[in-house]
Structures are given as C-alpha cells and as structure tokens.
Design a protein around this motif. Structure first.
Motif, PDB file in Angstrom:
ATOM      1  N   UNK A 862       0.862  -1.189   0.000  1.00 38.46           N
ATOM      2  CA  UNK A 862       0.000   0.000   0.000  1.00 38.46           C
ATOM      3  C   UNK A 862       0.893   1.231   0.000  1.00 38.46           C
ATOM      4  N   UNK A 863       0.948   1.899  -1.161  1.00 38.44           N
ATOM      5  CA  UNK A 863       1.702   3.144  -1.198  1.00 38.44           C
ATOM      6  C   UNK A 863       0.757   4.297  -1.509  1.00 38.44           C
ATOM      7  N   UNK A 864       1.106   5.454  -0.997  1.00 38.04           N
ATOM      8  CA  UNK A 864       0.321   6.666  -1.240  1.00 38.04           C
ATOM      9  C   UNK A 864       1.243   7.876  -1.227  1.00 38.04           C
ATOM     10  N   UNK A 865       0.874   8.809  -2.050  1.00 37.16           N
ATOM     11  CA  UNK A 865       1.640  10.048  -2.130  1.00 37.16           C
ATOM     12  C   UNK A 865       1.009  11.080  -1.205  1.00 37.16           C
ATOM     13  N   UNK A 866       1.830  11.702  -0.387  1.00 35.37           N
ATOM     14  CA  UNK A 866       1.367  12.780   0.481  1.00 35.37           C
ATOM     15  C   UNK A 866       2.156  14.030   0.122  1.00 35.37           C
ATOM     16  N   UNK A 867       1.808  15.114   0.760  1.00 38.97           N
ATOM     17  CA  UNK A 867       2.530  16.353   0.500  1.00 38.97           C
ATOM     18  C   UNK A 867       3.978  16.190   0.948  1.00 38.97           C
ATOM     19  N   UNK A 868       4.881  16.165  -0.003  1.00 36.62           N
ATOM     20  CA  UNK A 868       6.304  16.109   0.321  1.00 36.62           C
ATOM     21  C   UNK A 868       6.861  14.732   0.579  1.00 36.62           C
ATOM     22  N   UNK A 869       6.049  13.672   0.450  1.00 33.46           N
ATOM     23  CA  UNK A 869       6.576  12.347   0.773  1.00 33.46           C
ATOM     24  C   UNK A 869       5.775  11.245   0.076  1.00 33.46           C
ATOM     25  N   UNK A 870       6.403  10.072   0.034  1.00 33.71           N
ATOM     26  CA  UNK A 870       5.755   8.852  -0.416  1.00 33.71           C
ATOM     27  C   UNK A 870       5.738   7.884   0.765  1.00 33.71           C
ATOM     28  N   UNK A 871       4.574   7.401   1.131  1.00 33.26           N
ATOM     29  CA  UNK A 871       4.438   6.457   2.239  1.00 33.26           C
ATOM     30  C   UNK A 871       4.128   5.082   1.653  1.00 33.26           C
ATOM     31  N   UNK A 872       4.910   4.093   2.078  1.00 33.40           N
ATOM     32  CA  UNK A 872       4.739   2.738   1.544  1.00 33.40           C
ATOM     33  C   UNK A 872       4.679   1.751   2.705  1.00 33.40           C
ATOM     34  N   UNK A 873       3.554   1.053   2.820  1.00 29.33           N
ATOM     35  CA  UNK A 873       3.379   0.038   3.851  1.00 29.33           C
ATOM     36  C   UNK A 873       3.393  -1.341   3.201  1.00 29.33           C
ATOM     37  N   UNK A 874       4.161  -2.240   3.796  1.00 25.72           N
ATOM     38  CA  UNK A 874       4.421  -3.546   3.194  1.00 25.72           C
ATOM     39  C   UNK A 874       4.186  -4.631   4.234  1.00 25.72           C
ATOM     40  N   UNK A 875       3.583  -5.734   3.815  1.00 26.37           N
ATOM     41  CA  UNK A 875       3.501  -6.928   4.647  1.00 26.37           C
ATOM     42  C   UNK A 875       4.138  -8.090   3.906  1.00 26.37           C
ATOM     43  N   UNK A 876       5.082  -8.751   4.565  1.00 22.52           N
ATOM     44  CA  UNK A 876       5.797  -9.897   4.006  1.00 22.52           C
ATOM     45  C   UNK A 876       5.432 -11.117   4.845  1.00 22.52           C
ATOM     46  N   UNK A 877       4.905 -12.181   4.254  1.00 16.09           N
ATOM     47  CA  UNK A 877       4.479 -13.340   5.051  1.00 16.09           C
ATOM     48  C   UNK A 877       5.651 -14.126   5.624  1.00 16.09           C
ATOM     49  N   UNK A 878       5.362 -14.888   6.671  1.00 16.65           N
ATOM     50  CA  UNK A 878       6.382 -15.710   7.313  1.00 16.65           C
ATOM     51  C   UNK A 878       6.967 -16.709   6.333  1.00 16.65           C
ATOM     52  N   UNK A 879       8.216 -17.054   6.587  1.00 14.09           N
ATOM     53  CA  UNK A 879       8.953 -18.048   5.793  1.00 14.09           C
ATOM     54  C   UNK A 879       9.245 -17.573   4.381  1.00 14.09           C
ATOM     55  N   UNK A 880       9.207 -16.244   4.169  1.00  6.52           N
ATOM     56  CA  UNK A 880       9.588 -15.670   2.883  1.00  6.52           C
ATOM     57  C   UNK A 880      10.495 -14.469   3.126  1.00  6.52           C
ATOM     58  N   UNK A 881      11.070 -13.973   2.067  1.00  8.04           N
ATOM     59  CA  UNK A 881      11.814 -12.722   2.111  1.00  8.04           C
ATOM     60  C   UNK A 881      11.330 -11.838   0.969  1.00  8.04           C
ATOM     61  N   UNK A 882      11.582 -10.550   1.109  1.00  4.74           N
ATOM     62  CA  UNK A 882      11.214  -9.602   0.067  1.00  4.74           C
ATOM     63  C   UNK A 882      12.402  -8.709  -0.245  1.00  4.74           C
ATOM     64  N   UNK A 883      12.647  -8.533  -1.525  1.00  2.00           N
ATOM     65  CA  UNK A 883      13.657  -7.581  -1.984  1.00  2.00           C
ATOM     66  C   UNK A 883      12.904  -6.354  -2.462  1.00  2.00           C
ATOM     67  N   UNK A 884      13.012  -5.263  -1.711  1.00  2.00           N
ATOM     68  CA  UNK A 884      12.234  -4.079  -2.038  1.00  2.00           C
ATOM     69  C   UNK A 884      13.154  -2.975  -2.526  1.00  2.00           C
ATOM     70  N   UNK A 885      12.631  -2.191  -3.439  1.00  2.00           N
ATOM     71  CA  UNK A 885      13.366  -1.055  -3.977  1.00  2.00           C
ATOM     72  C   UNK A 885      12.607   0.217  -3.650  1.00  2.00           C
ATOM     73  N   UNK A 886      13.276   1.115  -2.934  1.00  2.00           N
ATOM     74  CA  UNK A 886      12.684   2.390  -2.543  1.00  2.00           C
ATOM     75  C   UNK A 886      13.304   3.512  -3.361  1.00  2.00           C
ATOM     76  N   UNK A 887      12.494   4.464  -3.802  1.00  2.00           N
ATOM     77  CA  UNK A 887      13.073   5.596  -4.531  1.00  2.00           C
ATOM     78  C   UNK A 887      13.906   6.456  -3.581  1.00  2.00           C
ATOM     79  N   UNK A 888      15.001   6.974  -4.084  1.00  2.00           N
ATOM     80  CA  UNK A 888      15.824   7.851  -3.249  1.00  2.00           C
ATOM     81  C   UNK A 888      16.865   7.094  -2.446  1.00  2.00           C
TER      82      UNK A 888
END
Length: 931
Positions: A862-888
């Motif tokens: 769940x990502x959303x753009x706010x004034x001056x920022x990008x907010x990104x909320x992530x849920x990764x299930x158990x027994x897995x990994x996530x490779x995430x790329x953030x801007x900046x």
C-alpha cells in the motif's frame, strides 16, 4: 413442485463442524500459528488417486523475520493414533529445511478407500516449535478392478427429443435405486460420475453443493469421478439413491449431420447419451463393508419435468411432470424401465477429478424491472453475470413462463441477442397453478445481465428473482484498489469476466454458441488471472486436457477439450502449452506439471520444427495478431496494412520464445542433450529471424507495427546495441495512434510490461487510463461491467462481439500487480518464496492498495503520495523474504517515521538508479520517502 435446495441443511452443518474441528489451530506461542494444511492444494481432498500427494502449510507469526528451520510430517490411519504421535503411515522425521510447499509424501503405499490423518510440526529460527491441528484426506479407487459399478442409462429417445435436429433436444434421465442399511454406520462414501452432468440425491436430499458436475474433459480419453461423504444422510432401514443426468457437452449441443457448422466450419462433438457410474461404500462400526453399485437393477425414466437441457439453448421444465418423492424410499417406480447398460467409449480412463467443481458462488438481486409495450418484463441484474435465474412466480396451470437472456439491450424494451448467433439462451417453465412456484434450472448456464420474462399474468416484483453466479469453487486471492476510477472499474470488470469463464476449462465466452477453451486466449491471460484467483489446479488440469487432445503426430489443437475439431498447427495458440507450466511453477510452486508434460511439449515443438521449418524459421500462423482495433467502429478486423503484423513474424518469434522455455525445462530435468538441441535450434531461429525481419537501417522489424517490434524486444531477439532504437519505434508508432492501443491479443500479451521495462511507465499508465476508443476505459465509459471481445464491442458486427471475454486484458493484470503494486515472484525462488517489490509510481496516480494471498501467506503493498513524501506500507508473510526497492537514497527514507534502524541500514544498498535496495524478512513495515 421441486424446489432446488443447493445448500442441504443437515449434511452441510455436519460437514462444516467437521472441517472446523480438523482445520482449527493447535495451541501455540503467542502470535505463532501453523494452519491452512493442504493436500494437493486442497483443504478437503476426498477420493484422491494420487499415490505420492504433496503437502503444504502456512506459518503465521506476529514477529519479524520468521523462517521455518525444520518440519516433521506425521500421517496416521486414525485421528486417535495421530493424537498420540503414532504415525503408522508415515513419519518424515525432523527434516532440516524451510520447505512448507508441496512436500512429497514418502510413506507406506496408499490403498483404495483409505482415510488418512496428518499434521505437521514446525521449528523456526526464533527457537519456537508448534504442532498444527490435525487434518485429513481420503483415497479413492486406485485400481480399475476396484470398480464393480457399471455404466447405466437410457439408450433410447422419447417422442419430444430431437437428436437429429441442428438444435438438439434431449430430456433429462432420472435413475433410482433403493437399498437397506440395518447396522450402525461408521462411514458412507459415494463415488460418482455422470455424463455429461449429474445431480445426486440420497433420501430426497441433494448430495454436496456442486453444480454442473463433473468437470469437462476430453471425453473419449478421460472421464472424471467425484467423491462425497454421505455418512450423515444414510438412514437406518430403507434408503434411496437418486441421480438426474443432464447433457452437458457429452450429448451434442448441436448436430450438423456430420458437416461443419455453417458459421464456424467446425463440427461439434457428440460422445453418446447421458449415462451414470456410481459406487457407494458403507463401512459399519463392526468392520463389515456393504456396497451399492450402478447396474441393471436400477430403474430409469426420461418422463420427468426436465423436458430438455442444452448449454446453448437453455432448459425446459414442466412442473406438472414432477416426480414427487422419486429419490426417496417407497416411491412407485413401476412405470420406470430397467436401466440399460451403457459405455462412454473404449479405452476411456476413469480418474479422480483433480480440480474443483463449479458451485454457486454469489447471489445477485435485480436492480430494476419494467414492463414493455408487448406485455413482457425486462429484468436488469445490474451486472453482466454467468449463471442462471431463480424465479418465484404464480399463474394458472399450463401457463408458460419464458426467460430470454442477453448481455445488452437494443433500446429500452428489446434484448440485443444478435451476438448470441444461434444460441437460444431461453429457459421455459410450465406452471402447475395455484400457489407461488419456485424454480431454477440445473443443467445449463447463461451469460447475461438482462432477462426478458414473458407469460406472467400479473406484475412481478424484483424480489421474485435472484441471479445465481456460478464458477469453479476456487478462492479469490488478490485485491487491488487505486486512486484512479478507471483502473478500479477495469479491475472489477476483469474480475467478473475471469471468474465467469472458469467452468472446468477456461472458456472464451459464456453466452453464445461457442463457450470453448481457446489456447491462444490464455497464453498470458492465465498469468494475470493468477494474481486474482488460485487457478493452479484448473490450469494444471487443463494442460492435461491439451495433452489428451494431442495427436500422435504431435499436433496440438487450438481448442481443448477438442469439442470443436480445430487442429490448425499455428504456433501462437498452442504456445500456451509451453508457457502455462512456467506460470504454474512461478506463481504456485507447481513443479510437477512441466515434468509430467515435458514429453508432450517436446513432441509438439519438434513436430512443428520437422513439419513446418522453412529456412530455419517456423512461420505457420492462422490468426495473426487477433483483434487489432479496427479503424472504424463498425468493423471487426482492420483492413489497414500498417496495423497488420506479418503472421510469420508472430509464429517464428513465439517459436523462439518456446524454445527458450523448453531449454529451461530440460535444464531442470537434467536432459543435457535436449538442452543442447533446443539451444542449437534457437540460435538458428534467431539468426534467420533477424535476417528475414529486421530492418537494420530503420531499427525496426517487418512493417514496424508495435507488435512486430515488441515481440523480438520482449523475447531478447533484438541486437543489444539496437534495443533503445527499436523501442523508440514502438513509442513512435503508439504516438501515431494518439497513444492508444493498436495491437491485437498476441502483441497485447507483452505490451504493458514492455513499455514499463523500457522506461515508458508514463505511457503504460496512459493506456491503462484512457477512456476513448480503443481502450479498456472506453468499455467502462460505455457502461460495460465485463471485458468485451472487441475493442468496439458496442458497435461491431454481432458475428463476433461477445460482452464477456478476457483475451483483450493481455498483460494488464500482470502490470497492475507487478508494476503498480510491486508484487512479483522471484524467478529463482518460486511461488513468492522471495518477493520482488519494485513498484512504479506514475504521475497522476495517488495511491495503490493491493494484496495477494500467496502459497506462503498474504503479501500487502500500500503506497500513497502525500505532501512532500511517499508512504509505503508492506507486509511480508512468514517463511519468505522480500527484496524491495525504494526511490531515493537512505538519507531520504525513514522507517515508521523514524530513522532507518541499524538492522535495515546494514541490509541497504544503493542502486545505480539512485534508489535503495533492501532485503526484508517477514513482518509489516512502513517507509516514508521524503522528497
């Protein structure tokens, strides 16, 4: 009057309690659970014939970075033994591994009719250990000699049947058998197959919640049976089994007297008259076994209320001919005939059904009803749906109520039925008279939004009608919502379209005289669908249908099951047989399908090479880039040569792509000689392809259509140094069409990803949100609630303008999830064991909120753009990994509003694009990227 009771009360409550009991979660450390125990992907698997079934489970934990370190599987012959950890069937021992998906059974040989109970113990990297609650599955008939039942039916016609008419008619068959049961029952199980469709009753109650069962198949090769636990339904004393048989696709829905359909030039298959195979096993508490088999002792009649049932034309029902109490003990069946012995054909394999049956998944209520000048009533369901209408009407004895179904209207008072071609899509109900009568059909379905009702004496109320939405009983696993209303509406339309065409096979449409599974429609669409539905068993089964339909030469049909005889030997459509196994592996961890199908896949690809090779290219094509948006709204196919891609290019590009996949399959299987052979052929194809189609001067392929350039770019066929220039031609061609779609379904399968992968996400977003012709948004703007067959489905010739077709989706749904939401499975770690989260953030889109319930658990983005920022909320299930790329860079990123923790900073790396790469374990995270 027969009132159909889809949800039988007593057995349903008993079964529900049984499932809750076995699928509950054992006591566990706070926030730690092991649940969702599956055998062969099913939480309730009855009558399996898989000798080495696969086990899966999910781990849930409130802690971060939870990984399974070991497991122990215990399988026992009784729940009591399992409760004591007495795994008398199989004890895997403690296995040091993180595997929790498709762990293969390695215990004692499994036996017919066995009931098996299992659980799993799990250890984690947090030094936790938990034992799951117990679960169970049962075995079916593992040997052909286990079947003592005989195929039975009625091998004749009545005076109202029309087997020789083009529009065939055949009455339903009713079969019954009484039997006794005097001792205390431990379990009672029925194994049943009815061709083409059956409904089974015991003592007047419907068995199970399935409809239109069993699933379709290549009937001259394979027929499926279903298993039901009927223990709560068997009474002490005399009982009665009753079965109704409908036609389905077994008895031909059309008869062209051995000639092709004049419209399609394709003959319609007929396999025989409806027939039943049933075997019932009763195990008593004293250990003795009793059987009930279908045989000549059963009684049969076709003189019942279902006068005719035809998938294309509808169901005719005469309530005055109802057989009151026919499936209960004591019914007088003296006028019935002894059942005839039948046969579905020679060398037909009988197998336990591997995929889910169809069920009623939702009930819709009409949004309006109005009377027309001719005295009929038009009902609007508010949604183009697939299923049937249940009615509650009143009238005089003999009154005929007709229900005519359509997707759209012609003006206010007339249905638009031209696009149904010769499908009648009409149900008929003949009233008994008196009190209100309730009825719904049982052996047909319609694709419709509107219903014209005739034959009513008084104004009906919308409350008198309900729409039963049907499709395969598979779970919805994906959700998606964005700030863009067009994307949301298209996603909803896609959801309704996809599920409306899941009927044991992925059909093209639900409304006209076709309703078959074209391979070409699902090459990539199946991939996009896998983000919304768990379609793993449906597609694994369908691939087997394709294999069953394969000719000895290696030729694969364009339609499977081959209800239409369509072996055109093109490349693009049969390529589904090569691509879909990789989708199943990647999305669901199914590494069995490509192994089982490899010989047949190899046979096809070498058959095409040996039969159609021309200067190292396989150029065989029949359909071109199907459904390119035409230049005029009243056309079906474009006549503009600048829009038409060379069919030889399509075929040879796809053939090259298939060779690459075959090489990967061979590598996984260790077939080194095949690896070398496929690699050698692929290199010859690549050289010949670029020699024939590549224009080095203009950096374009063939006549420079989007598809002509997109396929070689997507398949890695373009010289590395020319990739940017080739893509520039794609960009320019789209500009020529005012940045609107101008490729057909073959190019559309790669379009959205191809744009984003080459730096044109802004353009992909424009295509996704356009509302003018041709676009998905145009359909929405014209009031569609499903996806059309044609981009101009509101205006084109009715010969081909289905209002419920998924093929134009292309790779749009894939793009929604993998690009907008950033939820993608890593190629090397299958089934989202490792998740790649690298979303795009198009200008003009303010938020995306998506979830995907993978085989390991739910992923959320769940990502959303706010004034001056990008907010990104992530849920990764158990027994897995996530490779995430953030801007900046890391300095611009905070974690839950605070500076990044040292633990995450240690895992962070900067990319060449100035972004931050993080590898995360399971948990829920919140990142804020400041501008």
């Amino acid at each position: 009057m027969h009132i159909r009771n889809v949800f039988q009360l007593f057995p349903a409550w008993t079964f529900l309690a049984f499932i809750v009991f076995f699928q509950g979660c054992a006591s566990a450390p706070a926030g730690f659970q092991v649940n969702r125990l599956l055998v062969e992907g099913r939480d309730t698997l009855l009558g399996a014939d898989v000798l080495a079934p696969r086990f899966s489970w999910k781990i849930q934990s409130s802690k971060q970075d939870v990984k399974q370190t070991a497991y122990q599987l215990l399988v026992a012959s009784s729940k009591e033994a399992l409760d004591k950890d007495n795994a008398d069937i199989w004890n895997s021992g403690k296995v040091e591994a993180d595997s929790s998906l498709n762990v293969v059974y390695k215990g004692k040989p499994l036996q017919s009719y066995q009931s098996l109970y299992w659980k799993v113990k799990v250890w984690t990297n947090h030094k936790e250990k938990i034992t799951s609650a117990p679960s169970f599955w049962t075995m079916g008939l593992l040997r052909q000699t286990d079947w003592q039942a005989q195929w039975i039916g009625l091998n004749s016609y009545n005076k109202n049947d029309q087997p020789d008419s083009t529009l065939t008619r055949l009455a339903a068959r009713y079969l019954r058998k009484e039997f006794g049961s005097e001792k205390k029952i431990k379990t009672a199980t029925v194994y049943v197959s009815g061709m083409g469709l059956y409904e089974i009753f015991l003592n007047g109650r419907k068995v199970g919640n399935d409809v239109l069962a069993p699933t379709v198949s290549e009937y001259n090769k394979k027929i499926f049976y279903n298993t039901y636990d009927i223990t709560p339904l068997v009474a002490k004393g005399t009982n009665c089994l009753g079965v109704t048989l409908g036609n389905g696709r077994f008895f031909a829905v059309r008869n062209f007297h051995g000639k092709p359909n004049p419209l399609t030039q394709i003959p319609q298959s007929q396999y025989g008259l409806p027939q039943l195979l049933l075997q019932m096993r009763i195990q008593y508490e004293d250990g003795s076994i009793a059987w009930v088999h279908s045989d000549k002792s059963w009684k049969v009649t076709d003189n019942g209320p279902v006068l005719a049932n035809n998938e294309f034309d509808g169901e005719d029902y005469d309530a005055n001919k109802e057989l009151k109490g026919w499936s209960s003990p004591g019914y007088n069946d003296q006028a019935w005939k002894p059942a005839d012995l039948m046969s579905p054909g020679t060398n037909v394999r009988l197998m336990a059904q591997p995929n889910e049956n169809i069920r009623i998944k939702e009930v819709l209520h009409p949004v309006s009803i109005h009377k027309t000048p001719k005295g009929t009533y038009i009902l609007d369901m508010g949604q183009n749906m697939v299923g049937w209408l249940a009615i509650n009407v009143k009238g005089e004895k003999g009154d005929i109520v007709r229900l005519r179904f359509a997707e759209t209207m012609k003006g206010k008072d007339s249905l638009y039925v031209d696009n149904l071609r010769d499908a009648k899509a009409t149900d008929t109900y003949i009233l008994k008279g008196g009190e209100k009568e309730s009825w719904e059909p049982r052996f047909i379905y319609h694709g419709f939004r509107f219903v014209e009702i005739s034959g009513l004496r008084t104004q009906p109320d919308v409350k008198d009608f309900s729409g039963k939405v049907i499709y395969d009983d598979i779970p919805t696993i994906g959700t998606l919502e964005t700030s863009n209303a067009t994307i949301n509406a298209v996603f909803k339309n896609a959801y309704w379209t996809i599920r409306g065409n899941y009927r044991g096979m992925p059909t093209d449409c639900p409304q006209r005289d076709e309703r078959v599974a074209w391979l070409g429609d699902r090459v990539i669409s199946s991939y996009g669908e896998s983000f919304i539905f768990d379609n793993s068993r449906l597609y694994a089964k369908w691939l087997e249908d394709i294999k069953d339909a394969q000719k000895e030469s290696g030729s694969i049909p364009d339609i499977a099951p081959s209800f239409w005889d369509r072996y055109a030997d093109n490349v693009t459509y049969p390529s589904a047989f090569i691509l879909i196994p990789e989708m199943l592996r990647r999305q669901f961890g199914d590494e069995q399908s490509f192994v089982k199908l490899y010989p047949a896949m190899k046979k096809w690809i070498l058959y095409m090479w040996d039969t159609y090779r021309d200067n190292d290219l396989v150029l065989k094509d029949n359909y071109g880039d199907w459904c390119v948006p035409p230049e005029s709204l009243d056309m079906i196919w474009t006549k503009d040569p600048s829009r038409i891609t060379d069919g030889g290019l399509l075929a040879s590009a796809y053939y090259y792509h298939c060779l690459g996949l075959m090489k990967q399959y061979a590598e996984r299987l260790g077939y080194t000689s095949d690896v070398r052979n496929f690699e050698s052929i692929a290199q010859r194809v690549l050289t010949a392809f670029n020699k024939k189609f590549y224009n080095a001067g203009s950096k374009s392929y063939a006549n420079n259509t989007v598809t002509a350039n997109l396929l070689p770019l997507s398949f890695g066929m373009v010289p590395i140094e020319d990739k940017a220039a080739v893509f520039a031609n794609i960009r320019a061609r789209l500009k020529d069409f005012n940045d609107h779609i101008n490729s057909g379904i073959i190019g559309g399968m790669w379009l959205m990803r191809g744009l984003s992968d080459n730096g044109a996400t802004d353009l992909a977003y424009k295509l996704a949100t356009n509302t003018t012709y041709p676009s998905w948004g145009y359909m929405v703007k014209q009031g569609s609630t499903t996806i059309w067959e044609l981009w101009n489905g509101d205006a084109a010739n009715p010969m081909m303008n289905s209002g419920n077709h998924q093929m134009l989706l292309g790779d749009l749904i894939v793009w929604y999830y993998e690009y907008l939401a950033g939820i993608k499975a890593d190629d090397k770690e299958i089934a989202f064991k490792k998740i790649i989260m690298n979303p795009v953030f198009p200008e003009g889109l303010d938020f995306v909120n998506a979830s995907l319930n993978t085989k390991y658990g739910e992923v959320k983005s769940h990502w959303r753009k706010t004034t001056g920022a990008l907010v990104w909320e992530i849920t990764v299930p158990a027994n897995t990994t996530a490779e995430i790329t953030l801007p900046g860079n890391t300095a611009a990123i905070t974690e839950s509003g605070n500076a990044l923790s040292d633990a995450l900073l240690d895992k962070a790396t900067s990319t060449t694009a100035g972004k931050t790469l993080l590898t995360l374990g399971s948990g829920t995270y919140r990142f804020v990227v400041n501008k």
